[in-house]
Design a protein around this motif. Structure first.
Motif, PDB file in Angstrom:
ATOM      1  N   GLU A 177      50.892  20.412   4.776  1.00 35.14           N
ATOM      2  CA  GLU A 177      50.634  20.092   6.189  1.00 35.14           C
ATOM      3  C   GLU A 177      51.121  18.687   6.506  1.00 35.14           C
ATOM      4  OE1 GLU A 177      48.654  18.213   9.472  1.00 35.14           O
ATOM      5  OE2 GLU A 177      48.253  17.732   7.396  1.00 35.14           O
ATOM      6  N   ARG A 178      50.851  17.763   5.610  1.00 31.53           N
ATOM      7  CA  ARG A 178      51.278  16.375   5.830  1.00 31.53           C
ATOM      8  C   ARG A 178      52.799  16.278   5.894  1.00 31.53           C
ATOM      9  NH1 ARG A 178      50.292  11.262   1.920  1.00 31.53           N
ATOM     10  NH2 ARG A 178      50.966   9.691   3.405  1.00 31.53           N
ATOM     11  N   LYS A 179      53.489  17.019   5.016  1.00 34.62           N
ATOM     12  CA  LYS A 179      54.955  16.994   5.011  1.00 34.62           C
ATOM     13  C   LYS A 179      55.511  17.562   6.316  1.00 34.62           C
ATOM     14  CE  LYS A 179      57.626  17.513   1.414  1.00 34.62           C
ATOM     15  NZ  LYS A 179      58.378  18.005   0.260  1.00 34.62           N
ATOM     16  N   LEU A 180      54.962  18.695   6.761  1.00 30.35           N
ATOM     17  CA  LEU A 180      55.443  19.283   8.021  1.00 30.35           C
ATOM     18  C   LEU A 180      55.130  18.388   9.217  1.00 30.35           C
ATOM     19  CD1 LEU A 180      54.565  23.061   7.562  1.00 30.35           C
ATOM     20  CD2 LEU A 180      56.828  21.998   7.527  1.00 30.35           C
ATOM     21  N   ARG A 181      53.956  17.783   9.219  1.00 34.84           N
ATOM     22  CA  ARG A 181      53.578  16.898  10.325  1.00 34.84           C
ATOM     23  C   ARG A 181      54.469  15.660  10.345  1.00 34.84           C
ATOM     24  NH1 ARG A 181      48.275  13.534  10.927  1.00 34.84           N
ATOM     25  NH2 ARG A 181      48.171  14.062   8.744  1.00 34.84           N
ATOM     26  N   ARG A 182      54.762  15.125   9.172  1.00 38.32           N
ATOM     27  CA  ARG A 182      55.643  13.960   9.088  1.00 38.32           C
ATOM     28  C   ARG A 182      57.052  14.310   9.569  1.00 38.32           C
ATOM     29  NH1 ARG A 182      54.353  12.338   4.189  1.00 38.32           N
ATOM     30  NH2 ARG A 182      55.875  13.693   3.183  1.00 38.32           N
ATOM     31  N   LEU A 183      57.555  15.487   9.186  1.00 37.93           N
ATOM     32  CA  LEU A 183      58.879  15.922   9.663  1.00 37.93           C
ATOM     33  C   LEU A 183      58.894  16.091  11.174  1.00 37.93           C
ATOM     34  CD1 LEU A 183      59.837  18.488   6.891  1.00 37.93           C
ATOM     35  CD2 LEU A 183      61.093  16.406   7.479  1.00 37.93           C
ATOM     36  N   THR A 184      57.833  16.697  11.713  1.00 37.54           N
ATOM     37  CA  THR A 184      57.736  16.868  13.167  1.00 37.54           C
ATOM     38  C   THR A 184      57.726  15.517  13.855  1.00 37.54           C
ATOM     39  OG1 THR A 184      56.513  18.925  12.882  1.00 37.54           O
ATOM     40  CG2 THR A 184      56.340  17.855  15.024  1.00 37.54           C
ATOM     41  N   ASP A 185      56.932  14.593  13.345  1.00 37.64           N
ATOM     42  CA  ASP A 185      56.845  13.257  13.920  1.00 37.64           C
ATOM     43  C   ASP A 185      58.192  12.540  13.852  1.00 37.64           C
ATOM     44  OD1 ASP A 185      55.197  11.165  15.110  1.00 37.64           O
ATOM     45  OD2 ASP A 185      55.568  10.084  13.235  1.00 37.64           O
ATOM     46  N   ASP A 186      58.877  12.634  12.710  1.00 37.41           N
ATOM     47  CA  ASP A 186      60.183  11.996  12.566  1.00 37.41           C
ATOM     48  C   ASP A 186      61.204  12.569  13.543  1.00 37.41           C
ATOM     49  OD1 ASP A 186      59.219  10.369  10.567  1.00 37.41           O
ATOM     50  OD2 ASP A 186      60.152  11.496   8.918  1.00 37.41           O
ATOM     51  N   LEU A 187      61.224  13.885  13.684  1.00 41.26           N
ATOM     52  CA  LEU A 187      62.165  14.509  14.621  1.00 41.26           C
ATOM     53  C   LEU A 187      61.895  14.065  16.045  1.00 41.26           C
ATOM     54  CD1 LEU A 187      62.370  18.149  13.216  1.00 41.26           C
ATOM     55  CD2 LEU A 187      64.217  16.458  13.276  1.00 41.26           C
ATOM     56  N   SER A 228      61.832  19.950   1.887  1.00 43.26           N
ATOM     57  CA  SER A 228      62.387  18.822   1.136  1.00 43.26           C
ATOM     58  C   SER A 228      63.833  18.557   1.538  1.00 43.26           C
ATOM     59  CB  SER A 228      62.304  19.083  -0.362  1.00 43.26           C
ATOM     60  OG  SER A 228      60.964  19.214  -0.752  1.00 43.26           O
ATOM     61  N   GLU A 229      64.585  19.627   1.777  1.00 46.04           N
ATOM     62  CA  GLU A 229      65.968  19.494   2.236  1.00 46.04           C
ATOM     63  C   GLU A 229      66.005  18.864   3.622  1.00 46.04           C
ATOM     64  OE1 GLU A 229      69.545  22.431   3.726  1.00 46.04           O
ATOM     65  OE2 GLU A 229      68.141  23.183   2.234  1.00 46.04           O
ATOM     66  N   ALA A 230      65.105  19.284   4.491  1.00 51.23           N
ATOM     67  CA  ALA A 230      65.043  18.709   5.839  1.00 51.23           C
ATOM     68  C   ALA A 230      64.670  17.234   5.780  1.00 51.23           C
ATOM     69  CB  ALA A 230      64.024  19.471   6.684  1.00 51.23           C
ATOM     70  N   GLU A 231      63.754  16.886   4.891  1.00 55.18           N
ATOM     71  CA  GLU A 231      63.334  15.488   4.751  1.00 55.18           C
ATOM     72  C   GLU A 231      64.481  14.611   4.256  1.00 55.18           C
ATOM     73  OE1 GLU A 231      59.047  13.793   3.522  1.00 55.18           O
ATOM     74  OE2 GLU A 231      60.078  14.941   1.962  1.00 55.18           O
ATOM     75  N   ALA A 232      65.279  15.140   3.338  1.00 55.44           N
ATOM     76  CA  ALA A 232      66.403  14.383   2.796  1.00 55.44           C
ATOM     77  C   ALA A 232      67.511  14.182   3.832  1.00 55.44           C
ATOM     78  CB  ALA A 232      66.958  15.085   1.566  1.00 55.44           C
ATOM     79  N   ASN A 233      67.653  15.117   4.760  1.00 55.42           N
ATOM     80  CA  ASN A 233      68.714  15.061   5.771  1.00 55.42           C
ATOM     81  C   ASN A 233      68.157  14.901   7.174  1.00 55.42           C
ATOM     82  OD1 ASN A 233      70.755  15.579   3.804  1.00 55.42           O
ATOM     83  ND2 ASN A 233      70.117  17.708   3.807  1.00 55.42           N
ATOM     84  N   ILE A 234      67.049  14.157   7.336  1.00 54.02           N
ATOM     85  CA  ILE A 234      66.356  14.085   8.620  1.00 54.02           C
ATOM     86  C   ILE A 234      67.232  13.487   9.721  1.00 54.02           C
ATOM     87  CG2 ILE A 234      65.222  11.874   8.140  1.00 54.02           C
ATOM     88  CD1 ILE A 234      63.601  14.851   9.931  1.00 54.02           C
ATOM     89  N   ASP A 235      68.044  12.488   9.402  1.00 53.93           N
ATOM     90  CA  ASP A 235      68.891  11.873  10.430  1.00 53.93           C
ATOM     91  C   ASP A 235      69.914  12.863  10.972  1.00 53.93           C
ATOM     92  OD1 ASP A 235      67.657   9.354  10.363  1.00 53.93           O
ATOM     93  OD2 ASP A 235      68.865   8.737   8.634  1.00 53.93           O
TER      94      ASP A 235
END
Length: 167
Positions: free
Chosen positions: A69-79, A140-147
């Motif tokens: 949940e924390r990983k998905l929330r962090r990805l959502t916040d970053d996007l 994990s792939e999305a986190e690595a390529n977030i930009d």
């Protein structure tokens, strides 16, 4: 970047936070699975061994859900933060859960973007849906390529989406 702890936020204005989305249904699945797995130990180790196995499996599964949940929330916040920094208009972010998927709805003037996935490490996958079109990838792939991900989604949603709706 702020991550809010309250899961009850449903404001319509983007406040810079993404609501928490701990899902009791996923935790329930973890507890039931831990109970079934621990029950196998009853004939071999007795009730004390089954109780220890249940405690280990349930606490481990709960921790894995919280990490997912924390990983998905962090990805959502970053996007969302990258979209806002690039000039995208965000009206609000709310949470919901359908089935076993935890999702956040990003409200924009051009429509709703749904970002979510199954919040259980190591199988955490990020899914993004906008106007009925969706894509799924490993978190994990999305986190690595977030930009790159944020930039390509911004072009598709905010630049091309706005141009399509104005035409």
């Amino acid at each position: 970047m702020q991550l809010e702890q309250s899961s009850r936020e449903t404001t319509a204005a983007w406040s810079g936070t993404v609501p928490s989305a701990v899902d009791v249904r996923v935790l329930g699945l973890v507890v039931v699975t831990a109970g079934l797995a621990a029950s196998i130990n009853v004939p071999y180790g007795g009730l004390p061994m089954a109780a220890v196995a249940f405690a280990l499996l349930a606490s481990g599964g709960g921790a894995l859900h919280l990490l997912g949940e924390r990983k998905l929330r962090r990805l959502t916040d970053d996007l969302v933060e990258r979209w806002v920094a690039a000039g995208g208009k965000i009206d609000g972010v709310t949470r919901s859960s359908n089935g076993m998927e935890t999702a956040w709805h990003v409200h924009t003037p051009d429509g709703e973007i749904v970002i979510g996935g199954v919040a259980l490490v190591p199988i955490t996958r990020l899914s993004i849906e906008w106007q009925g079109i969706g894509d799924t990838m490993d978190a994990s792939e999305a986190e690595a390529n977030i930009d790159h991900l944020a930039e390509s989604l911004y072009r598709e949603i905010f630049e091309l989406g706005s141009a399509t709706q104005q035409a």
